[in-house]
Scaffold this motif. Structure first.
Motif, mmCIF file in Angstrom:
data_model
loop_
_atom_site.group_PDB
_atom_site.id
_atom_site.type_symbol
_atom_site.label_atom_id
_atom_site.label_comp_id
_atom_site.label_asym_id
_atom_site.label_seq_id
_atom_site.Cartn_x
_atom_site.Cartn_y
_atom_site.Cartn_z
ATOM 1 N N ALA A 10 0.845 -1.190 0.000
ATOM 2 C CA ALA A 10 0.000 0.000 0.000
ATOM 3 C C ALA A 10 0.881 1.241 0.000
ATOM 4 O O ALA A 10 2.038 1.200 0.408
ATOM 5 N N THR A 12 0.923 5.907 0.082
ATOM 6 C CA THR A 12 0.270 7.168 0.416
ATOM 7 C C THR A 12 0.709 8.232 -0.573
ATOM 8 O O THR A 12 1.882 8.306 -0.928
ATOM 9 N N LEU A 17 -4.916 7.484 0.110
ATOM 10 C CA LEU A 17 -4.257 6.244 0.501
ATOM 11 C C LEU A 17 -4.566 5.179 -0.539
ATOM 12 O O LEU A 17 -5.712 4.760 -0.711
ATOM 13 N N THR A 18 -3.537 4.739 -1.248
ATOM 14 C CA THR A 18 -3.704 3.774 -2.328
ATOM 15 C C THR A 18 -3.510 2.360 -1.804
ATOM 16 O O THR A 18 -2.575 2.094 -1.046
ATOM 17 N N PHE A 19 -4.379 1.462 -2.244
ATOM 18 C CA PHE A 19 -4.326 0.070 -1.805
ATOM 19 C C PHE A 19 -3.640 -0.786 -2.864
ATOM 20 O O PHE A 19 -3.514 -0.381 -4.022
ATOM 21 N N THR A 357 -6.453 -2.177 13.321
ATOM 22 C CA THR A 357 -5.058 -2.315 12.889
ATOM 23 C C THR A 357 -4.327 -3.312 13.779
ATOM 24 O O THR A 357 -3.629 -4.214 13.292
ATOM 25 N N ARG A 403 -8.827 3.353 6.672
ATOM 26 C CA ARG A 403 -7.474 3.819 6.955
ATOM 27 C C ARG A 403 -6.751 2.836 7.875
ATOM 28 O O ARG A 403 -5.551 2.586 7.710
ATOM 29 N N HIS A 406 -5.364 0.147 5.860
ATOM 30 C CA HIS A 406 -4.193 0.641 5.127
ATOM 31 C C HIS A 406 -2.957 0.657 6.027
ATOM 32 O O HIS A 406 -1.863 0.261 5.610
ATOM 33 N N ARG A 407 -3.126 1.089 7.273
ATOM 34 C CA ARG A 407 -2.003 1.094 8.225
ATOM 35 C C ARG A 407 -1.471 -0.320 8.422
ATOM 36 O O ARG A 407 -0.259 -0.534 8.479
ATOM 37 N N LEU A 409 -1.664 -2.830 6.356
ATOM 38 C CA LEU A 409 -0.951 -3.223 5.144
ATOM 39 C C LEU A 409 0.458 -2.640 5.119
ATOM 40 O O LEU A 409 1.438 -3.332 4.794
ATOM 41 N N GLN A 410 0.568 -1.373 5.464
ATOM 42 C CA GLN A 410 1.878 -0.727 5.450
ATOM 43 C C GLN A 410 2.833 -1.353 6.455
ATOM 44 O O GLN A 410 4.054 -1.293 6.275
ATOM 45 N N MET A 466 -8.663 3.539 -3.699
ATOM 46 C CA MET A 466 -7.960 4.546 -2.906
ATOM 47 C C MET A 466 -8.946 5.237 -1.975
ATOM 48 O O MET A 466 -10.083 5.512 -2.364
#
Length: 495
Positions: A10, A12, A17-19, A357, A403, A406-407, A409-410, A466
């Motif tokens: 992922a 930013t 925020l791109t997946f 998360t 979000r 996304h966190r 994933l990062q 996104m």
């Protein structure tokens, strides 16, 4: 087993925020909550059809007899999904529609799902089929229900029957949705169908639901000749305690054992945790129900794990380890469930996207299996204004939790998709029609559908892969909560 390629990372950007490429977006529903037509084409009664007739069981005395009338309106509902740009749709198959008595197959009942799958594919929407989302045929309940071993055997036959008709077009299958709820709420607290209050029965039900998952997985694999993805969906608990002290640790361990490890560990091939078996030994329920090869069956290889998340829960010790506290999981002693904190959803649930998360990271550390957020959403009151439905609180909740994914994933969690609960307002189990979770508003008197503001936002996310900067909150400096017992599980955190 179908290989699943790990997605790219992922990212930013100023736009949002791109997946990862190939990340799967969609919405989820359950048959009894939306279909209605509970006697059409010979559909048999489910435990929920029976339960809703009990005085006081359902808020407002509501039933799923009509629900969202999806059985008749499914072509319009699929067109609505296409209008939203949803790539995936997770739906459940009503066991009593397919097998009215839990054994004998109804070709008319199966034909409905045959038509639904074709309609989805015609609109470019990937079907994700759940075989069991709580609507056990009443005939099987009369024969013993989930506390009886035979129900798991019947489930395997049912799974094979459904796959024979849909397996040429449906790749993605979930065996059982939230066995925790079916077992503990249906047979332990009695707040869900079939309304039984028996701690020992609840634990036997939990084992047989897991056994059904394993048998169903084997049946699906035996029937499949092409691509197949099989998984199970859990509602793991994100457990928060206030103090890092032995008594609090022990309270959290007990809850974690009954809500999380009892279900995940055997599916991953580790068997039932010994400390949990020790905690519930006084009920003499689980160990006598386990036969020699059951754990091998439950550990049948799967392709992914679905995670349903709505909010965390808080617990504390009662002061007396042997005391029956307010935590009502079967066999748990010495634990109180504490009130939620902060702004709550309409259901009274705590809002805490950081817990999602934390949860995704913790589960990823336990297994290499890909994860899918199979349900996430919130009930709030809607503001209906002509053709528009405003739901700022739900829009914010969904954006914050997207979000949170996304966190995760990062930070290395292998999450492959996110499905919002729910596509539309529906019959919300014991709460009837009093709680609205949909991104599409339903006027239950007229059955009119209207896309909410949250639906417009989610549509943009699904189309662009996104979360746009306009709704993505700035980085709030997320820090994973300190884990109390990372060697056991990792969901127990200070908060």
């Amino acid at each position: 087993m179908t290989a699943v390629t790990r997605s790219s990372s992922a990212s930013t950007s100023p736009q949002g925020l791109t997946f990862p490429t190939g990340f799967r977006w969609g919405a989820a529903t359950a048959a009894y909550q939306i279909e209605g037509s509970t006697t059409v084409d010979g559909r048999g009664p489910s435990i929920w059809d029976t339960f809703v007739t009990q005085p006081g069981a359902i808020a407002g005395g509501h039933t799923g007899e009509q629900a969202c009338d999806h059985f008749r309106r499914y072509p319009d509902d699929v067109r609505l999904m296409a209008e939203l740009g949803l790539p995936c749709y997770r739906f459940s198959i009503a066991w009593p529609r397919v097998q009215p008595d839990g054994r004998t197959t109804s070709s008319a009942g199966l034909a409905f799902y045959d038509r639904l799958v074709d309609q989805l594919l015609d609109h470019g929407i990937e079907p994700i089929a759940t075989l069991y989302h709580w609507d056990l045929p009443q005939a099987l309940e009369d024969a013993g229900g989930w506390p009886a071993r035979d129900t798991a055997l019947r489930f395997a036959d049912y799974a094979q029957t459904v796959h024979q008709v849909l397996g040429d077009r449906v790749v993605d299958w979930t065996t059982v949705n939230e066995p925790f709820c079916s077992a503990y709420f249906g047979y332990g607290t009695g707040i869900h169908a079939p309304g039984i209050r028996d701690e020992a029965a609840a634990l036997r039900a939990a084992h047989h639901l897991l056994l059904a998952h394993g048998l169903g997985t084997r049946a699906l694999r035996a029937a499949a000749s092409g691509d197949l993805r099989v998984g199970i969906v859990f509602n793991f608990g994100s457990i928060l305690i206030a103090r890092d002290e032995p008594e609090y640790r022990e309270a959290a361990r007990k809850v974690d054992g009954l809500q999380n490890r009892l279900f995940l560990d055997p599916v991953l091939g580790a068997g039932y945790p010994q400390d949990v078996l020790d905690d519930i030994a006084h009920l003499e329920a689980l160990e006598p129900a386990i036969r020699s090869d059951d754990l091998d069956v439950i550990a049948a290889p799967i392709d992914q794990i679905g995670i349903n998340f709505y909010g965390p829960s808080r617990y504390a010790p009662t002061g007396d380890p042997g005391e029956r506290g307010t935590c009502d999981m079967p066999g748990v002693r010495g634990v109180d469930t504490l009130p939620p904190q902060g702004p709550l959803t309409g259901f009274g649930w705590e809002q805490d996207s950081d817990s999602l998360t934390d949860l995704l990271l913790a589960v990823s550390e336990r297994t290499d299996l890909p994860l899918v957020v199979a349900e996430n959403g919130a009930a709030f009151a809607d503001e209906v204004s002509g053709d528009r439905v405003h739901d700022a609180e739900r829009t914010r909740y969904l954006a914050e939790h997207i979000r949170a994914v996304h966190r995760a994933l990062q930070r290395g969690a292998d999450v492959r998709g996110y499905l919002v609960w729910s596509l539309m307002d529906n019959f919300e189990w014991a709460m009837g029609f009093t709680q609205r979770f949909g991104i599409v508003h339903v006027d239950f008197a007229t059955q009119r559908r209207r896309i909410k503001d949250s639906g417009l936002m989610f549509s943009e996310v699904a189309r662009s892969n996104m979360l746009p900067a306009s709704v993505a909150s700035p980085d709030d400096g997320y820090r994973r909560r300190p884990l109390v017992d990372p060697d056991r599980w990792g969901l127990i955190a200070l908060g």
